[in-house]
Motif scaffolding. Structure first.
Motif, PDB file in Angstrom:
ATOM      1  N   SER A 151      30.337  29.291  42.193  1.00 56.63           N
ATOM      2  CA  SER A 151      30.151  29.984  40.913  1.00 56.63           C
ATOM      3  C   SER A 151      30.810  31.365  40.903  1.00 56.63           C
ATOM      4  N   LEU A 152      31.327  31.821  42.040  1.00 52.25           N
ATOM      5  CA  LEU A 152      31.958  33.132  42.119  1.00 52.25           C
ATOM      6  C   LEU A 152      33.417  33.051  41.699  1.00 52.25           C
ATOM      7  N   ASP A 153      33.896  34.110  41.056  1.00 52.32           N
ATOM      8  CA  ASP A 153      35.275  34.179  40.580  1.00 52.32           C
ATOM      9  C   ASP A 153      36.200  34.536  41.745  1.00 52.32           C
ATOM     10  N   ARG A 154      37.205  33.711  41.983  1.00 45.35           N
ATOM     11  CA  ARG A 154      38.092  33.932  43.126  1.00 45.35           C
ATOM     12  C   ARG A 154      39.091  35.058  42.890  1.00 45.35           C
ATOM     13  N   HIS A 155      39.198  35.558  41.668  1.00 48.52           N
ATOM     14  CA  HIS A 155      40.106  36.676  41.398  1.00 48.52           C
ATOM     15  C   HIS A 155      39.391  38.018  41.516  1.00 48.52           C
ATOM     16  N   THR A 156      38.088  37.988  41.720  1.00 51.08           N
ATOM     17  CA  THR A 156      37.295  39.211  41.843  1.00 51.08           C
ATOM     18  C   THR A 156      37.247  39.653  43.305  1.00 51.08           C
ATOM     19  N   LEU A 157      37.266  40.954  43.537  1.00 56.22           N
ATOM     20  CA  LEU A 157      37.097  41.518  44.872  1.00 56.22           C
ATOM     21  C   LEU A 157      35.606  41.791  45.080  1.00 56.22           C
ATOM     22  N   TYR A 158      35.075  41.399  46.225  1.00 53.28           N
ATOM     23  CA  TYR A 158      33.647  41.547  46.493  1.00 53.28           C
ATOM     24  C   TYR A 158      33.415  42.598  47.569  1.00 53.28           C
ATOM     25  N   ALA A 159      32.569  43.574  47.242  1.00 54.15           N
ATOM     26  CA  ALA A 159      32.159  44.603  48.194  1.00 54.15           C
ATOM     27  C   ALA A 159      30.672  44.413  48.464  1.00 54.15           C
ATOM     28  N   VAL A 160      30.331  44.188  49.719  1.00 55.03           N
ATOM     29  CA  VAL A 160      28.941  43.951  50.100  1.00 55.03           C
ATOM     30  C   VAL A 160      28.330  45.277  50.515  1.00 55.03           C
ATOM     31  N   THR A 161      27.213  45.634  49.906  1.00 58.78           N
ATOM     32  CA  THR A 161      26.556  46.901  50.231  1.00 58.78           C
ATOM     33  C   THR A 161      25.975  46.830  51.643  1.00 58.78           C
ATOM     34  N   PRO A 162      25.915  47.976  52.344  1.00 56.74           N
ATOM     35  CA  PRO A 162      25.577  47.951  53.774  1.00 56.74           C
ATOM     36  C   PRO A 162      24.095  47.878  54.087  1.00 56.74           C
ATOM     37  N   GLU A 163      23.222  47.917  53.074  1.00 55.40           N
ATOM     38  CA  GLU A 163      21.784  47.983  53.362  1.00 55.40           C
ATOM     39  C   GLU A 163      21.267  46.786  54.156  1.00 55.40           C
ATOM     40  N   GLY A 164      21.970  45.667  54.057  1.00 58.46           N
ATOM     41  CA  GLY A 164      21.502  44.460  54.755  1.00 58.46           C
ATOM     42  C   GLY A 164      21.801  44.439  56.235  1.00 58.46           C
ATOM     43  N   GLY A 165      22.538  45.430  56.756  1.00 55.47           N
ATOM     44  CA  GLY A 165      22.821  45.483  58.183  1.00 55.47           C
ATOM     45  C   GLY A 165      23.643  44.281  58.632  1.00 55.47           C
ATOM     46  N   ILE A 166      23.147  43.578  59.626  1.00 58.44           N
ATOM     47  CA  ILE A 166      23.847  42.409  60.159  1.00 58.44           C
ATOM     48  C   ILE A 166      24.016  41.353  59.083  1.00 58.44           C
ATOM     49  N   ARG A 167      23.059  41.231  58.177  1.00 58.85           N
ATOM     50  CA  ARG A 167      23.182  40.251  57.088  1.00 58.85           C
ATOM     51  C   ARG A 167      24.369  40.572  56.194  1.00 58.85           C
ATOM     52  N   SER A 168      24.625  41.860  55.973  1.00 62.84           N
ATOM     53  CA  SER A 168      25.784  42.259  55.169  1.00 62.84           C
ATOM     54  C   SER A 168      27.076  41.887  55.875  1.00 62.84           C
ATOM     55  N   GLU A 169      27.127  42.106  57.202  1.00 61.97           N
ATOM     56  CA  GLU A 169      28.317  41.739  57.968  1.00 61.97           C
ATOM     57  C   GLU A 169      28.547  40.224  57.899  1.00 61.97           C
ATOM     58  N   LEU A 170      27.478  39.451  58.044  1.00 60.68           N
ATOM     59  CA  LEU A 170      27.610  37.998  57.990  1.00 60.68           C
ATOM     60  C   LEU A 170      28.103  37.546  56.617  1.00 60.68           C
ATOM     61  N   ALA A 171      27.610  38.178  55.557  1.00 59.28           N
ATOM     62  CA  ALA A 171      28.026  37.810  54.203  1.00 59.28           C
ATOM     63  C   ALA A 171      29.515  38.066  53.996  1.00 59.28           C
ATOM     64  N   VAL A 172      30.026  39.194  54.501  1.00 55.55           N
ATOM     65  CA  VAL A 172      31.454  39.486  54.382  1.00 55.55           C
ATOM     66  C   VAL A 172      32.264  38.417  55.102  1.00 55.55           C
ATOM     67  N   HIS A 173      31.842  38.063  56.294  1.00 55.99           N
ATOM     68  CA  HIS A 173      32.552  37.023  57.050  1.00 55.99           C
ATOM     69  C   HIS A 173      32.545  35.693  56.303  1.00 55.99           C
ATOM     70  N   LEU A 174      31.383  35.289  55.797  1.00 56.09           N
ATOM     71  CA  LEU A 174      31.282  34.009  55.097  1.00 56.09           C
ATOM     72  C   LEU A 174      32.162  33.993  53.845  1.00 56.09           C
ATOM     73  N   LEU A 175      32.126  35.069  53.072  1.00 57.77           N
ATOM     74  CA  LEU A 175      32.929  35.118  51.845  1.00 57.77           C
ATOM     75  C   LEU A 175      34.416  34.991  52.157  1.00 57.77           C
ATOM     76  N   ASN A 176      34.871  35.683  53.185  1.00 58.38           N
ATOM     77  CA  ASN A 176      36.283  35.582  53.555  1.00 58.38           C
ATOM     78  C   ASN A 176      36.628  34.192  54.068  1.00 58.38           C
ATOM     79  N   GLN A 177      35.710  33.559  54.785  1.00 61.61           N
ATOM     80  CA  GLN A 177      35.941  32.200  55.252  1.00 61.61           C
ATOM     81  C   GLN A 177      36.006  31.222  54.087  1.00 61.61           C
ATOM     82  N   PHE A 178      35.285  31.503  53.013  1.00 66.95           N
ATOM     83  CA  PHE A 178      35.300  30.647  51.826  1.00 66.95           C
ATOM     84  C   PHE A 178      36.535  30.887  50.962  1.00 66.95           C
ATOM     85  N   GLY A 179      37.375  31.848  51.333  1.00 68.73           N
ATOM     86  CA  GLY A 179      38.604  32.087  50.589  1.00 68.73           C
ATOM     87  C   GLY A 179      38.531  33.239  49.599  1.00 68.73           C
ATOM     88  N   PHE A 180      37.441  34.019  49.605  1.00 65.88           N
ATOM     89  CA  PHE A 180      37.329  35.185  48.733  1.00 65.88           C
ATOM     90  C   PHE A 180      37.853  36.421  49.465  1.00 65.88           C
TER      91      PHE A 180
END
Length: 354
Positions: free
Chosen positions: A309-338
């Protein structure tokens, strides 16, 4: 200016510097990674002293270099235009569009990696492949691995060290290589054979994912420090390349989480006319207690189910409050092609309660 944005051919790309220094494989990768920008006459493109994450080249139109009254014109297609408008950092001079213009852009970090690979090809990619063939026989597992976003960011010396430390193990069909809920101790690459990724039957699961030669798994538990999020079972006899946690964390983990500051984020999206979205990947309860203004809640556990459901032309910035969860989210999004980054600086405003 035409509504249809021009697209470069490989032949035209090689007229721009330093793309002609890339080897053919990386020339094509650069071409496929370009972004195109159209701006109206009178639009300021760069200010003196600013920094940017991407290099921008003039493809069509006319720009002025320098301050008003002393501007030097530059035309698209001229010899001078073969160099990036913002080659130096910080920006040496202001640039303004004197007519409607079309620019193309490429991330600085990506171009540096492609140049690094190309200039060290004899010692880098070629020798890596030769080592793998000498040790384990000819196949394409390593070539596929090197083309992945995960390993494409690594410099050749790191890759040589990784290859030297890979342990190759034979596995039988039906064997569970990793199991859901177990701690993660290794990173794996499928060198021979196929494997299936499954979740416990209690989950409503999509059709199981099938891993092929060159696919890798196990990095999520090493990034997050959590237990395995799925079971991986061999569908046939095969060979795995295995890397211990400590070496993975030392050499690979730092490249998994690209970072961006608020200032860089706004500059990148302003010039490229791209939208960006702030994601808070904590639990909804944590989000309600306080979050950065303008961010939306998307818990990391829901990324897989909501990725489509996410737009592939949008740039996603994950806020740092989640700590390790934020790092994991960045990795997953990039692996999904975002295109995703970890926001590095603290919020300028006080957290907002929902």
């Amino acid at each position: 200016m035409s509504n249809a944005t021009p697209r470069l051919t490989l032949e035209l790309l090689l007229r721009f510097s330093p793309f002609d220094f890339l080897t053919p494989h990386y020339q094509q990768q650069a071409l496929d990674s370009l972004q195109y920008v159209q701006r109206k006459a009178g639009t300021p493109l760069f200010k003196r002293g600013e920094k940017s994450l991407a290099l921008y080249y003039l493809l069509e139109g006319k720009v002025g270099l320098g301050e008003e009254g002393t501007r030097k014109p530059m035309l698209g297609g001229s010899l001078e235009a073969c160099h990036a408008l913002n080659e130096t950092q910080p920006q040496a001079q202001a640039v303004v569009a004197l007519s409607d213009v079309t620019l193309f852009a490429l991330e600085r970090g990506l171009l540096e990696r492609l140049l690094n690979w190309s200039q060290s090809a004899d010692y880098g990619v070629v020798s890596l492949s030769m080592q793998a063939e000498e040790q384990q026989g000819h196949d394409d597992w390593l070539a596929k691995l090197l083309r992945s976003p995960l390993f494409g960011r690594l410099p050749p010396p790191h890759l040589h060290k990784l290859l030297a430390r890979f342990e190759f193990i034979e596995v039988a069909g039906g064997e569970a290589v990793v199991r859901y809920g177990e701690p993660g101790e290794h990173f794996f690459v499928l060198k021979q054979g196929r494997a299936a990724v499954t979740l416990p039957s209690a989950y409503q699961q999509e059709p199981r994912q099938i891993l092929q030669v060159g696919d890798f798994f196990g990095e999520e538990a090493l990034v997050s420090g959590a237990v395995r999020s799925a079971t991986v079972t061999m569908l046939e006899d095969g060979v795995l390349a295995r890397l211990e946690r400590e070496l993975f964390v030392e050499l690979v983990h730092p490249t998994l989480i690209p970072q961006i500051s608020s200032e860089q984020l706004h500059r990148m999206t302003r010039l490229g006319q791209r939208q960006f979205l702030l994601l808070d990947v904590r639990l909804p309860m944590e989000y309600r207690l306080g979050h950065q203004a303008g961010s939306i809640s998307l818990p990391v556990a829901n990324l897989r189910t909501h990725a489509e459901s996410l737009d592939r032309h949008t740039l996603y910035a994950v806020t740092p409050e989640g700590g390790i969860r934020s790092e994991l989210a960045v990795h997953l999004l990039n692996q999904f092609g975002f295109e995703a980054y970890l926001l590095t600086d603290p919020p300028e405003q006080s957290p907002v309660a929902a």
